[in-house]
Design a protein around this motif. Structure first.
Motif, mmCIF file in Angstrom:
data_model
loop_
_atom_site.group_PDB
_atom_site.id
_atom_site.type_symbol
_atom_site.label_atom_id
_atom_site.label_comp_id
_atom_site.label_asym_id
_atom_site.label_seq_id
_atom_site.Cartn_x
_atom_site.Cartn_y
_atom_site.Cartn_z
ATOM 1 N N ARG A 383 27.801 33.175 -11.638
ATOM 2 C CA ARG A 383 28.384 33.990 -12.611
ATOM 3 C C ARG A 383 27.057 33.641 -13.369
ATOM 4 N NH1 ARG A 383 34.823 31.324 -13.238
ATOM 5 N NH2 ARG A 383 35.706 33.542 -13.232
ATOM 6 N N GLU A 384 26.623 32.524 -13.150
ATOM 7 C CA GLU A 384 25.186 32.466 -14.475
ATOM 8 C C GLU A 384 23.635 33.230 -13.815
ATOM 9 O OE1 GLU A 384 21.023 31.185 -14.731
ATOM 10 O OE2 GLU A 384 22.054 31.052 -13.519
ATOM 11 N N LEU A 385 24.191 33.761 -12.427
ATOM 12 C CA LEU A 385 22.739 34.364 -11.969
ATOM 13 C C LEU A 385 23.131 36.114 -12.652
ATOM 14 C CD1 LEU A 385 20.761 35.327 -10.076
ATOM 15 C CD2 LEU A 385 22.442 35.661 -8.179
ATOM 16 N N ALA A 386 24.494 36.451 -12.531
ATOM 17 C CA ALA A 386 25.007 37.384 -12.937
ATOM 18 C C ALA A 386 24.094 37.715 -14.047
ATOM 19 C CB ALA A 386 26.018 37.687 -12.837
ATOM 20 N N GLY A 387 23.960 37.160 -14.956
ATOM 21 C CA GLY A 387 23.464 37.505 -16.460
ATOM 22 C C GLY A 387 22.321 37.473 -16.386
ATOM 23 N N ARG A 388 21.235 37.569 -15.493
ATOM 24 C CA ARG A 388 20.117 37.778 -15.181
ATOM 25 C C ARG A 388 19.385 38.502 -14.381
ATOM 26 N NH1 ARG A 388 17.664 32.477 -12.636
ATOM 27 N NH2 ARG A 388 19.200 31.895 -11.478
ATOM 28 N N ILE A 389 20.406 39.892 -13.937
ATOM 29 C CA ILE A 389 20.467 40.609 -13.004
ATOM 30 C C ILE A 389 19.403 41.488 -13.646
ATOM 31 C CG2 ILE A 389 20.987 41.958 -10.992
ATOM 32 C CD1 ILE A 389 20.693 39.289 -9.919
ATOM 33 N N ARG A 390 18.601 42.346 -13.699
ATOM 34 C CA ARG A 390 18.102 43.872 -14.178
ATOM 35 C C ARG A 390 19.136 44.801 -14.483
ATOM 36 N NH1 ARG A 390 12.589 43.129 -16.068
ATOM 37 N NH2 ARG A 390 13.072 45.175 -17.137
ATOM 38 N N THR A 391 19.078 45.238 -15.324
ATOM 39 C CA THR A 391 19.708 47.157 -14.741
ATOM 40 C C THR A 391 19.374 47.879 -15.915
ATOM 41 O OG1 THR A 391 21.107 46.626 -17.580
ATOM 42 C CG2 THR A 391 22.093 45.726 -15.636
ATOM 43 N N ASP A 392 17.800 48.062 -15.626
ATOM 44 C CA ASP A 392 16.839 49.306 -15.897
ATOM 45 C C ASP A 392 16.552 49.097 -14.763
ATOM 46 O OD1 ASP A 392 15.630 47.078 -16.552
ATOM 47 O OD2 ASP A 392 14.777 47.887 -18.713
ATOM 48 N N GLY A 393 16.667 49.168 -13.957
ATOM 49 C CA GLY A 393 15.664 49.349 -12.709
ATOM 50 C C GLY A 393 15.301 51.605 -12.620
ATOM 51 N N ALA A 394 16.074 51.953 -12.524
ATOM 52 C CA ALA A 394 15.945 53.322 -12.594
ATOM 53 C C ALA A 394 15.224 53.796 -13.144
ATOM 54 C CB ALA A 394 17.386 53.987 -12.296
ATOM 55 N N GLU A 395 15.888 53.483 -14.535
ATOM 56 C CA GLU A 395 14.791 54.367 -16.092
ATOM 57 C C GLU A 395 13.691 53.887 -15.974
ATOM 58 O OE1 GLU A 395 17.884 52.864 -15.831
ATOM 59 O OE2 GLU A 395 19.238 53.971 -15.904
ATOM 60 N N ARG A 396 13.106 52.128 -16.202
ATOM 61 C CA ARG A 396 11.307 52.139 -15.608
ATOM 62 C C ARG A 396 10.707 52.948 -14.835
ATOM 63 N NH1 ARG A 396 10.741 46.552 -14.253
ATOM 64 N NH2 ARG A 396 9.277 46.580 -15.213
ATOM 65 N N THR A 397 11.801 53.236 -13.715
ATOM 66 C CA THR A 397 10.979 53.902 -12.226
ATOM 67 C C THR A 397 10.547 55.282 -13.042
ATOM 68 O OG1 THR A 397 11.943 52.544 -10.847
ATOM 69 C CG2 THR A 397 11.129 54.194 -10.268
ATOM 70 N N ALA A 398 12.169 55.803 -13.252
ATOM 71 C CA ALA A 398 11.769 57.129 -14.125
ATOM 72 C C ALA A 398 10.115 57.781 -14.946
ATOM 73 C CB ALA A 398 13.090 57.740 -14.647
ATOM 74 N N LYS A 399 10.367 56.556 -15.700
ATOM 75 C CA LYS A 399 9.291 56.574 -16.656
ATOM 76 C C LYS A 399 7.452 56.465 -15.981
ATOM 77 C CE LYS A 399 12.079 54.731 -20.984
ATOM 78 N NZ LYS A 399 12.693 53.624 -21.475
ATOM 79 N N LEU A 400 7.970 55.536 -14.988
ATOM 80 C CA LEU A 400 6.349 55.881 -14.324
ATOM 81 C C LEU A 400 6.088 57.019 -14.027
ATOM 82 C CD1 LEU A 400 7.022 52.324 -13.074
ATOM 83 C CD2 LEU A 400 5.268 52.289 -14.739
ATOM 84 N N LEU A 401 7.026 57.885 -13.231
ATOM 85 C CA LEU A 401 7.226 58.626 -12.489
ATOM 86 C C LEU A 401 6.828 60.374 -13.545
ATOM 87 C CD1 LEU A 401 9.916 58.219 -10.165
ATOM 88 C CD2 LEU A 401 7.346 58.265 -9.684
ATOM 89 N N LEU A 402 7.476 60.055 -14.865
ATOM 90 C CA LEU A 402 6.652 60.769 -15.755
ATOM 91 C C LEU A 402 5.439 60.533 -15.999
ATOM 92 C CD1 LEU A 402 10.311 61.754 -17.557
ATOM 93 C CD2 LEU A 402 9.267 62.709 -15.608
ATOM 94 N N GLU A 403 5.090 59.562 -16.076
ATOM 95 C CA GLU A 403 4.005 59.219 -16.905
ATOM 96 C C GLU A 403 2.501 59.377 -15.487
ATOM 97 O OE1 GLU A 403 3.892 54.767 -17.559
ATOM 98 O OE2 GLU A 403 5.307 55.710 -19.788
ATOM 99 N N GLY A 404 3.325 60.151 -14.363
ATOM 100 C CA GLY A 404 2.281 60.107 -13.202
ATOM 101 C C GLY A 404 1.928 59.368 -12.295
ATOM 102 N N PHE A 405 2.689 58.574 -12.253
ATOM 103 C CA PHE A 405 3.024 56.919 -10.932
ATOM 104 C C PHE A 405 3.091 58.059 -9.590
ATOM 105 C CE2 PHE A 405 4.117 54.456 -7.707
ATOM 106 C CZ PHE A 405 3.576 53.395 -8.430
ATOM 107 N N GLY A 406 1.840 57.477 -8.525
ATOM 108 C CA GLY A 406 1.749 58.363 -7.564
ATOM 109 C C GLY A 406 0.281 58.470 -7.101
#
Length: 409
Positions: A383-406
């Motif tokens: 239960r303690e770990l659950a509060g520390r798991i990120r939930t925005d990984g896809a959104e962060r990646t999408a922004k990187l790709l739109l900025e020209g990552f690759g």
């Protein structure tokens, strides 16, 4: 902007791409996903409104079919998988800017070849750290190419991994590239993963360690929010008693066979005084009798189910491990191959469950692992770990790709 997402593998390779596709679309990008032609993947992607270009070879048929008997047989299969992925990516890539690839390496090389041929940017995504070369961990063994005994230096092992990748996949990739008018590459692995790969794993659950030779960008796991309700019969079962233990092994066939695996699991859970939810999966598990403390389920929403179970017994795929961690559910991981021993080790190291010793569960060994998972201290840690798991990984990646990552073509 238009992005092509290329994946060939099991549900754990396709589901994150659906999450990234939805995130990209939310930022205004056009997205197509190249995924195996299996109906379950097409239905899942269609269900979230993602345009799919099917790869003309069933991954389920590949998993169930005979394994290549010789290096020449393997080269033929590599050509087939790489060519199928190349064709799907090329079909999807009209007007595209970037290709993002993951999944089985032959398919990844096919996607990268298509990106290069068409002049598109390219990025590779791994779902666990051990897929990427590092002085902090060894590579996982490849088919027919075990790691040499007595060699403990990770850099040496990763150098040997380049040789193994070239032996196993080099001839097939060279054939594909010759067929499309491109020269061979020196290192299949380095060509596929590039010098700046994405690591779509949670930084607490599966951290990347520095210093390292690669410029790894760790984004967090790509998780697709799932609003699907649980089936009525599953909901009724949950409400009828104490939280059950979920047992499911995803796309794994299981070395024990479905009947023995189910029997061992059900009996071990019952011995702990718990009810059981058995997920059929590709192993086609089923209840071993008609007692009302056990129920079989098909594909269900893990985000809705896992917060309501006492523990999750599973194979250790990245997606299931992350889903259970986000839900705060204790875990027992029975690892089979590739990334699964890594996730088993992380679950044990974090104190949120137990790593089963080996791929074949027995009553006593599984019962002992369940004792650890069902202990109050493990539940508290989960239960303690659950509060520390990120939930925005896809959104962060999408922004990187739109900025020209690759990597440029």
């Amino acid at each position: 902007m238009r992005v092509v997402l290329s994946s060939y593998g099991s549900r754990g390779d396709v589901e994150p791409m659906a999450a990234l596709a939805v995130a990209l679309r939310g930022l205004g990008a056009e997205v197509r996903v190249c995924a195996p032609e299996d109906e379950e993947f097409a239905d899942r992607l269609a269900g979230v409104g993602v345009e799919t270009v099917p790869v003309s070879y069933s991954v389920r048929a590949l998993a169930a079919g005979p394994k290549p008997a010789t290096v020449a047989d393997l080269a033929d299969r590599v050509v087939m998988l790489a060519a199928a992925q190349y064709e799907a990516v090329a079909e999807a890539a009209g007007g595209a800017d970037t290709v993002v690839a993951t999944g089985l390496f032959p398919a990844v090389t096919g996607a990268r070849t298509a990106a290069g041929k068409l002049g598109l940017r390219y990025a590779y995504a791994a779902f666990f750290p051990g897929m990427l070369p590092s002085p902090h961990h060894p590579p996982f063994p490849l088919p027919g190419r075990p790691l040499p005994e007595g060699v403990t230096d990770n850099r040496t092992l990763w150098d040997l991994d380049v040789e193994s990748q070239n032996v196993l996949f080099g001839p097939g990739l060279a054939t594909l590239r010759a067929n499309v008018g491109l020269p061979p590459v020196d290192s299949v692995r380095d060509y596929a993963i590039t010098g700046r790969p994405l690591l779509a794993a949670d930084p607490v659950l599966g951290p990347w360690q520095e210093p390292a030779d690669l410029d790894v960008v760790q984004t967090g796991a790509w998780v697709l929010p799932d609003e699907r309700p649980l089936p009525a019969d599953v909901e009724a079962f949950l409400r009828a008693g104490e939280p059950p233990v979920y047992v499911g092994f995803g796309s794994m066939a299981m070395q024990h066979g479905p009947t023995d695996t189910a029997r061992v699991a059900v009996e071990a859970v019952r011995a702990r005084g718990r009810r059981v939810l058995v997920s059929r999966g590709w192993a086609d598990l089923a209840p071993v009798d008609d007692r009302d403390d056990c129920m079989a389920v098909g594909e269900v929403n893990h985000q809705a189910l896992f917060p309501r179970v006492a523990a999750v017994v599973h194979h250790g795929g990245a997606g299931t491990t992350t889903a259970a961690a986000r839900a705060g559910a204790p875990q027992v991981v029975v690892p089979q191959l590739v990334d699964q021993p890594y996730w088993a080790g992380r679950v044990a190291a974090l104190g949120v469950g137990a790593a089963h010793d080996g791929p074949v569960p027995a009553h006593d060994s599984l019962s002992a692992a369940l004792a650890t998972a069902l202990a109050p201290r493990t539940r508290a840690a989960a239960r303690e770990l659950a509060g520390r798991i990120r939930t925005d990984g896809a959104e962060r990646t999408a922004k990187l790709l739109l900025e020209g990552f690759g990597e440029p073509a």
